[in-house]
Design an enzyme around this catalytic site. Structure first.
Site, PDB file in Angstrom:
ATOM      1  N   SER A  99       0.840  -1.191   0.000  1.00  0.00           N
ATOM      2  CA  SER A  99       0.000   0.000   0.000  1.00  0.00           C
ATOM      3  C   SER A  99       0.881   1.250   0.000  1.00  0.00           C
ATOM      4  O   SER A  99       1.731   1.410  -0.871  1.00  0.00           O
ATOM      5  CB  SER A  99      -0.951  -0.048   1.207  1.00  0.00           C
ATOM      6  N   ASP A 156      -8.920  -6.414  -4.698  1.00  0.00           N
ATOM      7  CA  ASP A 156      -8.521  -5.119  -4.138  1.00  0.00           C
ATOM      8  C   ASP A 156      -9.056  -4.021  -5.045  1.00  0.00           C
ATOM      9  O   ASP A 156      -8.578  -3.831  -6.153  1.00  0.00           O
ATOM     10  CB  ASP A 156      -6.994  -5.052  -4.040  1.00  0.00           C
ATOM     11  N   HIS A 205      -8.061  -5.209  -0.290  1.00  0.00           N
ATOM     12  CA  HIS A 205      -6.769  -4.542  -0.107  1.00  0.00           C
ATOM     13  C   HIS A 205      -5.992  -5.124   1.068  1.00  0.00           C
ATOM     14  O   HIS A 205      -4.760  -5.230   1.023  1.00  0.00           O
ATOM     15  CB  HIS A 205      -6.999  -3.043   0.099  1.00  0.00           C
TER      16      HIS A 205
END
Length: 379
Positions: A154, A319, A352
């Site tokens: 991320s 995601d 995610h």
């Protein structure tokens, strides 16, 4: 060694840097601290060091426990440790809390040397470039001329990419996981709504809430609840909770009735207990500002033209916050620039947050890649 083996009890270290740090916005931190944890041993050649960069709500506590009584391990304990994908029997692993954080590094909770009081909202805005710059100072402090790998998921993946661009000679491998070369308009919008929840909380007090003995708990709670929804697969909450009620029937009011409501409020309350609202604002703005291609005529290919690192890029099928298509942008740019890149799209039902979980295919892919990183250390 068993995948369940832990690094054990670990002790954080606060590293002081008695030097100014000029930030991307032109402001200067006269000095700064970085809170770190290390795992494994740095070899004699000092070429087996791996930097772990954290995401929005992460910190330096990557693996292990701080005491035998700790209920929870570090946030990436399934990835880092003896016999794990990032094997601490082979690598010297460094985790840190970024500038602007709330877990020991210089940030809004730190004392401003100019006033003798907490910075609060006066802590300057920081960017991914600023973080990487401070991390380079940390590498110098540790005597590490070149990282064997810089790894992150991320927002952490953005740092790994920026490392390869800003310091091409200091990174041999970059692992960019569940990330993107810049935020979409939708992601910026999510971040702004989260910030507005905090900024409009009556207890925010223009960011100096602690001096007023208040905390913008309501705003931070809502920000986390909304963010948590976006970190799951499109109907992740539906699969987990459906329309299950906490009692036998509707109460016809605004109290918590559905199990999903209870879950989100629990997550929000837990977050308020451990995170600082000013840090949340800073971290989301750092996400918004990240766009390395902007310095190269908006060409991502040109942005990576001078990188020397080999890349591992991973995305997850469900995601939607950082969709696989965003990873494809980076992979295509690296290929166009004739750089080495391996890519995997992992089939996962966890959205995610899958980058934090122990998916077999994902772990196997990272293990295989880190085996190659280890071989490079031995050349």
């Amino acid at each position: 060694m068993s995948q369940n083996t832990s690094v054990g009890i670990v002790t954080p270290q606060k590293i002081p840097f008695e030097m100014p740090l000029v930030l991307e916005n032109g402001k200067t931190l006269p000095r700064f601290d970085l809170m770190i944890e290390t795992y494994g041993e740095l070899n004699a050649e000092k070429n087996n060091a791996v930097l772990i960069c954290h995401a929005l709500s992460g910190n330096h506590h990557v693996a292990g426990r701080h005491s035998a009584e700790d209920k929870y391990t570090g946030w990436w304990d399934n990835m880092v440790g003896p016999g794990k994908p990032i094997d601490t029997e082979r690598f010297f692993v460094v985790g840190l809390n970024n500038l602007g954080g709330c877990d020991g590094s210089s940030g809004p909770l730190s004392i401003n040397p100019e006033t003798g009081r907490e910075y609060g909202a006066d802590f300057p805005m920081v960017t991914v470039k600023d973080w990487v710059k401070s991390q380079a100072a940390l590498a110098d402090y540790l005597g590490i001329e070149q990282w064997a790998a810089v790894v992150g998921g991320s927002l952490g993946g953005m740092q790994a990419l920026q490392w390869a661009i800003s310091y091409p000679e200091r990174v041999r491998h970059a692992l960019v996981i569940a990330s993107a070369p810049k935020l979409s308009a939708q992601n910026i919008a999510f971040n702004d709504v989260a910030r507005q929840a905090i900024l409009t909380d009556p207890d925010f007090n223009e960011g100096h809430y602690r001096s007023h003995n208040t905390v913008p708990a309501r705003g931070l709670r809502i920000a986390r609840m909304m963010g948590h929804i976006t970190y799951l697969a499109e109907d992740g909450l539906g699969k987990k909770f459906g329309r299950d009620l906490r009692s036998n029937g509707y109460q016809y009011g605004y109290s918590v009735e559905f199990e999903v409501e209870s879950y989100l409020r629990y997550q929000g309350d837990k977050f308020v207990g451990r995170f600082d609202a000013n840090t949340y604002l800073l971290m989301t703005k750092a996400l918004d500002y990240f766009d390395p291609a902007a310095d190269f005529g908006n060409s991502l290919t040109r942005a990576v033209q001078d990188v020397q690192a080999k890349f591992f890029v991973a995305s997850f099928s469900t995601d939607w916050r950082f969709a696989p298509e965003r990873s494809h942008e980076l992979v295509k740019a690296l290929i166009a620039a004739q750089k080495s890149v391996q890519y995997i799209e992992v089939k996962s039902a966890h959205g995610h947050d899958a980058f934090l979980m122990e998916d077999e295919a994902y772990m196997r892919a990272v293990t295989a890649y880190m085996n190659n990183v280890d071989k490079d250390c031995r050349l």
